[in-house]
Write a protein that holds these residues in place. Structure first.
Motif, PDB file in Angstrom:
ATOM      1  N   LEU A 150       3.074   7.090   3.774  1.00  0.00           N
ATOM      2  CA  LEU A 150       2.562   5.654   4.275  1.00  0.00           C
ATOM      3  C   LEU A 150       0.910   5.828   4.434  1.00  0.00           C
ATOM      4  N   ALA A 151       0.809   7.033   5.077  1.00  0.00           N
ATOM      5  CA  ALA A 151      -0.813   7.176   5.368  1.00  0.00           C
ATOM      6  C   ALA A 151      -1.560   7.486   3.959  1.00  0.00           C
ATOM      7  N   LYS A 211      -0.858   5.881   1.439  1.00  0.00           N
ATOM      8  CA  LYS A 211      -0.833   4.453   0.631  1.00  0.00           C
ATOM      9  C   LYS A 211      -1.897   3.709   1.642  1.00  0.00           C
ATOM     10  N   GLN A 212      -1.837   4.139   2.789  1.00  0.00           N
ATOM     11  CA  GLN A 212      -3.021   3.171   3.605  1.00  0.00           C
ATOM     12  C   GLN A 212      -4.401   3.549   3.245  1.00  0.00           C
ATOM     13  N   LYS A 259      -5.259   2.119  -0.376  1.00  0.00           N
ATOM     14  CA  LYS A 259      -5.266   0.748  -0.274  1.00  0.00           C
ATOM     15  C   LYS A 259      -6.656   0.383   0.210  1.00  0.00           C
TER      16      LYS A 259
END
Lengths: 204, 121
Positions: free
Chosen positions: B13-14, B16-17, B20
């Motif tokens: 998740l991190a 991807k964060q 993004k």
């Protein structure tokens, strides 16, 4: 209820949210105690209610512990209990860290202060990331000398077979003061937090 | 030519964060590392323009990556992206040669400011 499982993505997402919340709580603790807190990767598991007291007994068998227990509940069915566990040795050490004389302030008050900093900073950090508002119950202090921890765990005010359990360790390096935070998210609330995690995962 | 960028975090998740939140107009080619060991392998064997590095990771953590980078003089531009926001930690990573410290979750505006400040964007 027994067949709930977290997907790999949900676990990863929850762990990252916990990391951020834990980082904020550690920062507050570090500033309060004027020291440095060593962060570790949190541990997440699903645990059977039957197995929980036993797990606590294993981890804290050697010494007496004090526990500060506080319930939280928010929107979208998010609720649970935050437990902060101090081994007696560490509980005694807090007064020294804070520079108190033995009679200045009771150990219970010291534990309440530190627990309040850790729990509210952590839970507010978590709530902010999942766009939720949490309310808290009054903290309860349980000493294993007076009440067996198993008894307290059994008395927690929710009915559940299974809970999502998160173990977080706060280690103060220069004073060898440790405390463990255990987050329990029980029963239906697991499904509710899974929905929140899926929503976050969909954004990325 | 695209700038080779490395994003190192144990959390998917991190990673991807961070990806993004990179400015849309920034011409980059992104690679990922899921721990400090993978990051060091890449930094030792490839030309990486900018590295985004997490700190709290199992086995080889971000501080150890910074120490190795400092000793071996691998790359110039490492931006730490971490949840460990204690002042002492921020000071330590800057002393170890990190360009900047960004707290998690990443703020897109802050990230862009840092890239502009150092002429990377």
């Amino acid at each position: 209820m027994k067949d709930i499982a977290l997907t790999e993505d949900q676990r990863d997402c929850l762990q990252e949210l916990i990391n951020v919340a834990m980082g904020r709580a550690s920062d507050k603790l570090a500033r309060y105690l004027q020291t440095f807190v060593h962060l570790q990767v949190p541990y997440i598991e699903l645990i059977d209610s039957q197995a929980l007291p036993e797990r606590f007994a294993e981890n804290y068998a050697e010494e007496g512990v004090s526990l500060v227990s506080q319930g939280f509940y928010g929107e979208r069915g998010i609720l649970g209990e935050s437990l902060l566990i101090y081994k007696s040795h560490d509980a005694h050490g807090i007064a020294e860290i804070l520079g108190y004389e033995p009679d200045d302030i009771s150990e219970v008050e010291q534990l309440t202060d530190i627990s309040s900093i850790l729990t509210t900073t952590f839970l507010n950090g978590l709530a902010e990331q999942i766009d939720n508002q949490l309310a808290y119950s009054a903290p309860r202090i349980v000493s294993s000398v007076d009440t067996p921890l198993e008894q307290h765990l059994e008395q927690l005010s929710f009915n559940w077979d299974l809970a999502l359990k998160v173990d977080i360790s706060y280690q103060v390096t220069d004073y060898s003061f440790n405390c463990d935070m255990v987050l329990l998210i029980p029963g239906e609330a697991i499904v509710n937090i899974q929905a929140v995690l899926d929503q976050i995962l969909d954004e990325f | 030519m695209s700038i080779p960028v490395l994003i190192c975090d144990d959390s998917a998740l991190a990673r991807k964060q961070v990806k993004k939140s990179l400015p849309a107009e920034w011409d980059v080619e992104v690679q990922f590392a899921t721990n400090g060991k993978e990051a060091l392998d890449i930094l030792r064997n490839q030309q990486i323009g900018v590295t985004f590095l997490d700190l709290t990771m199992p086995e080889i953590d971000g501080v150890a990556v910074l120490e190795a980078n400092h000793a071996e003089k691998l790359v110039d531009f490492i931006i730490v992206v971490s949840a460990d926001i204690q002042p002492e930690m921020q000071k330590r990573v800057i002393e170890l040669g990190a360009l900047a410290f960004i707290q998690k979750p990443v703020n897109t505006t802050k990230l862009k400011e840092i890239l502009q400040q150092y002429g990377l964007l």
